[in-house]
Design a protein around this motif. Structure first.
Motif, PDB file in Angstrom:
ATOM      1  N   ALA A 265       0.834  -1.198   0.000  1.00  0.00           N
ATOM      2  CA  ALA A 265       0.000   0.000   0.000  1.00  0.00           C
ATOM      3  C   ALA A 265       0.874   1.256   0.000  1.00  0.00           C
ATOM      4  O   ALA A 265       0.618   2.200  -0.739  1.00  0.00           O
ATOM      5  CB  ALA A 265      -0.918   0.000   1.212  1.00  0.00           C
ATOM      6  N   SER A 269       1.573   3.903  -3.270  1.00  0.00           N
ATOM      7  CA  SER A 269       0.811   5.124  -2.995  1.00  0.00           C
ATOM      8  C   SER A 269       1.660   6.341  -3.327  1.00  0.00           C
ATOM      9  O   SER A 269       2.863   6.338  -3.099  1.00  0.00           O
ATOM     10  CB  SER A 269       0.416   5.193  -1.521  1.00  0.00           C
ATOM     11  OG  SER A 269      -0.722   4.421  -1.298  1.00  0.00           O
ATOM     12  N   LYS A 276      -5.997   3.119   4.630  1.00  0.00           N
ATOM     13  CA  LYS A 276      -6.930   2.757   5.707  1.00  0.00           C
ATOM     14  C   LYS A 276      -6.784   1.281   6.024  1.00  0.00           C
ATOM     15  O   LYS A 276      -6.717   0.454   5.115  1.00  0.00           O
ATOM     16  CB  LYS A 276      -8.370   2.997   5.249  1.00  0.00           C
ATOM     17  CG  LYS A 276      -8.779   4.436   5.244  1.00  0.00           C
ATOM     18  CD  LYS A 276     -10.266   4.509   4.905  1.00  0.00           C
ATOM     19  CE  LYS A 276     -10.554   5.741   4.071  1.00  0.00           C
ATOM     20  NZ  LYS A 276     -11.837   5.651   3.382  1.00  0.00           N
ATOM     21  N   ILE A 290      -9.478  -5.230   6.169  1.00  0.00           N
ATOM     22  CA  ILE A 290      -9.340  -4.535   4.895  1.00  0.00           C
ATOM     23  C   ILE A 290      -8.178  -3.540   4.926  1.00  0.00           C
ATOM     24  O   ILE A 290      -8.037  -2.770   5.880  1.00  0.00           O
ATOM     25  CB  ILE A 290     -10.654  -3.807   4.539  1.00  0.00           C
ATOM     26  CG1 ILE A 290     -11.763  -4.849   4.368  1.00  0.00           C
ATOM     27  CG2 ILE A 290     -10.509  -3.001   3.257  1.00  0.00           C
ATOM     28  CD1 ILE A 290     -13.111  -4.383   4.780  1.00  0.00           C
ATOM     29  N   GLU A 292      -6.806  -0.592   2.540  1.00  0.00           N
ATOM     30  CA  GLU A 292      -7.269   0.171   1.386  1.00  0.00           C
ATOM     31  C   GLU A 292      -6.331   1.350   1.155  1.00  0.00           C
ATOM     32  O   GLU A 292      -5.943   2.039   2.104  1.00  0.00           O
ATOM     33  CB  GLU A 292      -8.686   0.665   1.691  1.00  0.00           C
ATOM     34  CG  GLU A 292      -9.471   1.074   0.478  1.00  0.00           C
ATOM     35  CD  GLU A 292     -10.888   1.511   0.847  1.00  0.00           C
ATOM     36  OE1 GLU A 292     -11.487   0.901   1.752  1.00  0.00           O
ATOM     37  OE2 GLU A 292     -11.355   2.478   0.240  1.00  0.00           O
ATOM     38  N   ASP A 293      -5.956   1.541  -0.104  1.00  0.00           N
ATOM     39  CA  ASP A 293      -5.125   2.712  -0.375  1.00  0.00           C
ATOM     40  C   ASP A 293      -5.704   3.523  -1.526  1.00  0.00           C
ATOM     41  O   ASP A 293      -6.572   3.057  -2.264  1.00  0.00           O
ATOM     42  CB  ASP A 293      -3.679   2.297  -0.654  1.00  0.00           C
ATOM     43  CG  ASP A 293      -3.532   1.468  -1.915  1.00  0.00           C
ATOM     44  OD1 ASP A 293      -3.948   1.951  -2.990  1.00  0.00           O
ATOM     45  OD2 ASP A 293      -3.004   0.337  -1.831  1.00  0.00           O
ATOM     46  N   THR A 294      -5.223   4.759  -1.654  1.00  0.00           N
ATOM     47  CA  THR A 294      -5.650   5.600  -2.768  1.00  0.00           C
ATOM     48  C   THR A 294      -4.462   5.778  -3.708  1.00  0.00           C
ATOM     49  O   THR A 294      -4.179   6.860  -4.181  1.00  0.00           O
ATOM     50  CB  THR A 294      -6.132   6.972  -2.253  1.00  0.00           C
ATOM     51  OG1 THR A 294      -5.098   7.498  -1.402  1.00  0.00           O
ATOM     52  CG2 THR A 294      -7.400   6.855  -1.469  1.00  0.00           C
ATOM     53  N   GLU A 346      -9.551  -5.849  -4.905  1.00  0.00           N
ATOM     54  CA  GLU A 346     -10.337  -4.950  -5.742  1.00  0.00           C
ATOM     55  C   GLU A 346      -9.407  -3.804  -6.084  1.00  0.00           C
ATOM     56  O   GLU A 346      -8.709  -3.288  -5.221  1.00  0.00           O
ATOM     57  CB  GLU A 346     -11.541  -4.388  -4.980  1.00  0.00           C
ATOM     58  CG  GLU A 346     -12.646  -5.384  -4.723  1.00  0.00           C
ATOM     59  CD  GLU A 346     -13.596  -4.866  -3.661  1.00  0.00           C
ATOM     60  OE1 GLU A 346     -14.174  -3.783  -3.870  1.00  0.00           O
ATOM     61  OE2 GLU A 346     -13.728  -5.525  -2.629  1.00  0.00           O
ATOM     62  N   SER A 347      -9.400  -3.438  -7.370  1.00  0.00           N
ATOM     63  CA  SER A 347      -8.478  -2.367  -7.723  1.00  0.00           C
ATOM     64  C   SER A 347      -8.932  -1.634  -8.976  1.00  0.00           C
ATOM     65  O   SER A 347      -9.493  -2.233  -9.896  1.00  0.00           O
ATOM     66  CB  SER A 347      -7.084  -2.940  -7.938  1.00  0.00           C
ATOM     67  OG  SER A 347      -6.181  -1.898  -8.148  1.00  0.00           O
ATOM     68  N   THR A 353      -6.396   0.611  -4.475  1.00  0.00           N
ATOM     69  CA  THR A 353      -6.520  -0.831  -4.318  1.00  0.00           C
ATOM     70  C   THR A 353      -7.135  -1.110  -2.951  1.00  0.00           C
ATOM     71  O   THR A 353      -6.841  -0.423  -1.977  1.00  0.00           O
ATOM     72  CB  THR A 353      -5.142  -1.493  -4.396  1.00  0.00           C
ATOM     73  OG1 THR A 353      -4.515  -1.082  -5.611  1.00  0.00           O
ATOM     74  CG2 THR A 353      -5.256  -3.005  -4.392  1.00  0.00           C
ATOM     75  N   LYS A 354      -7.984  -2.125  -2.921  1.00  0.00           N
ATOM     76  CA  LYS A 354      -8.598  -2.521  -1.660  1.00  0.00           C
ATOM     77  C   LYS A 354      -8.435  -4.032  -1.534  1.00  0.00           C
ATOM     78  O   LYS A 354      -8.893  -4.777  -2.401  1.00  0.00           O
ATOM     79  CB  LYS A 354     -10.073  -2.132  -1.679  1.00  0.00           C
ATOM     80  CG  LYS A 354     -10.830  -2.517  -0.422  1.00  0.00           C
ATOM     81  CD  LYS A 354     -12.276  -2.089  -0.571  1.00  0.00           C
ATOM     82  CE  LYS A 354     -13.133  -2.598   0.564  1.00  0.00           C
ATOM     83  NZ  LYS A 354     -14.539  -2.285   0.354  1.00  0.00           N
ATOM     84  N   THR A 356      -9.140  -7.307   0.767  1.00  0.00           N
ATOM     85  CA  THR A 356      -9.980  -7.785   1.859  1.00  0.00           C
ATOM     86  C   THR A 356      -9.578  -9.204   2.218  1.00  0.00           C
ATOM     87  O   THR A 356      -9.490 -10.056   1.341  1.00  0.00           O
ATOM     88  CB  THR A 356     -11.463  -7.788   1.428  1.00  0.00           C
ATOM     89  OG1 THR A 356     -11.772  -6.510   0.906  1.00  0.00           O
ATOM     90  CG2 THR A 356     -12.356  -8.112   2.597  1.00  0.00           C
TER      91      THR A 356
END
Lengths: 362, 255
Positions: A265, A269, A276, A290, A292-294, A346-347, A353-354, A356
């Motif tokens: 992440a 990034s 998160k 989870i 999660e990144d932006t 999920e991306s 990208t997330k 889980t």
């Protein structure tokens, strides 16, 4: 694309599958012996009967010409001979028996022959798979050693410059360089750690013990190591994990997974983005963890490759970074599986990208 | 046993580590987190000597001492010595299954993988104390988690575990979920199970003077029945309700 993990040889070896090659000569030899015996017995009896017949018949025919007196005797002999000529009850059954045996043996031989062919085919396909796997392994090894070599080399050159700066008493510059060296060392360490875990996992030498684990504590412990890195990149870190959440996991596995997910992440990034880490309870027996990144995200094609457990060999390397081969995520998947957990990706490119992980809870 | 000035005691940790730098680092880290270091042993014999000579509450053991898995031998030794066993944590850089399996034979087993950070060390210590007293999910839970040992309580204060001797407690005020513990100069909120409370009462260490008050029998200085009051060491006045006045009969009253 190839699958890294292939079950070696047949999943569940049946006796003929593994032992057929050893048994083949023995089976053939037994069949051969059996028929040899049958033939011998049958042949011997037949020839005996015939020779008796001819013997007596010849004698009788000679005597016929010698004397009429003997004709009585002759008749008796002929009768005797014909009686000998009549097949005995067991002789009557020997021929169908032989035929059936032959057919049976043909079927048996055919069966084993077919199995042999199927086996060969299996072995051939496995050989092909193994060759591919070996190729992938070699390729992976070369990529990783190349990465390591260039990283260590940059450390080497940096050390030379450090000496120069030290002589010039340039502390600000020294500090900056040491910082970058520390980052390089960290990333090398991460790679080596993954390699070690991977090899231990593959050779089933990894210590593994499922226990109730306090998720929040573990996430805190792992993020502790990445805090400086995130501060340096100006990443905002948000964590929201219920304090009463316990997962059923192997302590080291869950740390390895968390470390890799966080590392990825951060690596993918941009500066001043958000990461998160949070957990939600799914039901009484599982929860979602989870990360999660932006960040830069990934293409659907790469996501698929990662999910299928393929190594990414054709990826362009970002300058100054260890290229992602997907080893870390692959390790996460395998370890999650071993912990009865599952991993979803999920991306979306340029959005984030997330990841889980569904963990069993206690 | 009870002659300490501060009722909330630091835990004394014995470190067994052959690498001096590593040992120093760990020792500094623990001291920063309010733990006391009983000593740093670099080999098996020194470790055993320190273990028996000094006051030790827990041990952190490096599995490999000078290349030999003597850390495991140490754990085995204190395992078979009656009444000597203390909580311990194995420290190792190897993830090798074989080593772990043999280390696991010792009980209670908890471990810390090198390289470790501060939080990991503190967590491992908490886990080993929980496992040792067979009371799980205590310190990680919300609220003042407390481990109940035979003669003391372990509570978590900031990051470190602390020890409270039961004999130091003056009285306990039982609230709905938590208990207020009053010692000579301090007051703590902890969690005590009903089972433990009953045990304290059964052993006559504590007396119930009120629905919510348990008093340490040894700390009573004066009982004034007509005022419904008990006076404890340090001039603490406690209510003695009519319902529990029967406790007076248990004392030999001089008339």
């Amino acid at each position: 694309m190839l699958n890294w993990k292939v079950t070696i040889l047949s999943e569940k070896p049946m006796f003929w599958k593994i032992n057929w090659l050893t048994y083949k000569p023995i089976v053939f030899f037994c069949v051969f012996l059996f028929f040899r015996c049958m033939m011998f017995h049958a042949g011997k009896n037949q020839s005996c009967a015939v020779s008796y017949c001819t013997q007596y018949y010849n004698m009788a025919s000679c005597n016929y010409f010698l004397s009429g007196k003997i004709s009585q005797k002759k008749d008796k002999l002929i009768r005797l001979a014909s009686a000998e000529d009549k097949p005995k009850p067991w002789q009557q059954y020997i021929f169908p028996f032989i035929t059936i045996s032959w057919v049976l043996s043909l079927i048996i031989c055919g069966y084993f022959f077919r199995k042999g062919i199927i086996n060969n085919r299996l072995i051939l396909s496995q050989k092909k798979d193994l060759e591919q796997l070996n190729f992938a392994k070699d390729k992976l090894l070369s990529i990783i050693s190349h990465d390591l070599r260039s990283s260590v080399n940059s450390l080497k050159t940096s050390h030379q410059r450090l000496f120069e700066q030290l002589e010039g008493n340039n502390h600000a510059q020294l500090y900056r360089m040491l910082q970058s060296n520390a980052a390089i060392t960290n990333s090398i360490y991460g790679l080596l750690d993954n390699l070690l875990n991977w090899s231990l996992l593959q050779s089933k030498q990894l210590y593994f013990d499922l226990d109730a684990i306090h998720l929040l504590s573990i996430v805190q412990q792992v993020t502790c190591d990445y805090q400086p890195l995130m501060v340096e990149k100006g990443i905002t870190f948000q964590r929201n994990i219920p304090a009463d959440l316990y997962v059923l996991a192997d302590l080291d596995s869950i740390k390895v997974i968390m470390r890799n997910l966080l590392d990825n992440a951060i690596k993918f990034s941009d500066d001043s983005s958000v990461i998160k880490v949070y957990a939600t309870v799914r039901d009484s027996a599982s929860c979602n963890l989870i990360v999660e990144d932006t960040g830069i995200g990934m293409k659907e094609e790469i996501r698929q490759q990662l999910l299928q457990g393929t190594f990414l060999f054709n990826k362009k390397k970002a300058p100054g970074k260890i290229a992602g081969t997907g080893l870390g995520l692959r390790l996460c998947q395998e370890m999650a599986k071993k912990n009865n957990a599952s991993l979803q990706i999920e991306s979306r490119e340029h959005i984030g990208t997330k990841i889980t992980i569904q963990w069993p809870t206690t | 046993m009870a002659d300490h000035l501060n009722p909330m005691q630091k835990m004394d940790i014995l470190i067994i580590e052959d690498d001096a730098t590593e040992g120093e680092r760990l020792s500094r880290l623990l001291k920063e987190n309010d733990y006391e270091i009983a000593g740093i042993a670099t080999n098996y014999t020194a470790a055993l000597r320190m273990f028996y000579e000094k006051k030790v509450d827990m041990v952190i053991i490096d599995i490999f001492l000078n290349g030999k898995p003597n850390g495991i031998t140490f754990a085995e030794t204190i395992n078979i010595t009656p009444n000597a066993l203390k909580p311990f944590v194995f420290l190792t850089a190897s993830k090798d299954r074989q080593i772990f399996e043999s280390a696991r034979q010792t009980y209670p087993f908890s471990f810390l993988l090198k390289p470790y950070n501060e939080l990991e060390v503190l967590y491992a210590i908490e886990m080993s104390v929980e496992k040792f007293h067979n009371q799980k999910k205590i310190f990680s839970a919300e609220g003042p988690g407390t481990i109940e040992a035979l003669d003391c309580f372990f509570i978590k204060k900031k990051n470190a575990l602390k020890k409270i001797w039961i004999s130091d407690i003056l009285y306990i005020k039982v609230e709905s979920r938590y208990c207020d513990i009053f010692t000579k100069n301090e007051r703590f909120v902890i969690m005590i199970s009903l089972f433990k409370i009953n045990e304290l009462l059964r052993q006559n260490k504590f007396l119930r003077t009120h629905r919510n008050f348990l008093v340490n029998a040894e700390k009573i200085t004066e009982i004034i029945p007509e005022d419904n009051t008990i006076i404890l060491e340090g001039n603490h006045h406690i209510v003695l309700s009519d319902k529990y006045k029967g406790i007076i009969d248990d004392f030999h009253v001089l008339k």
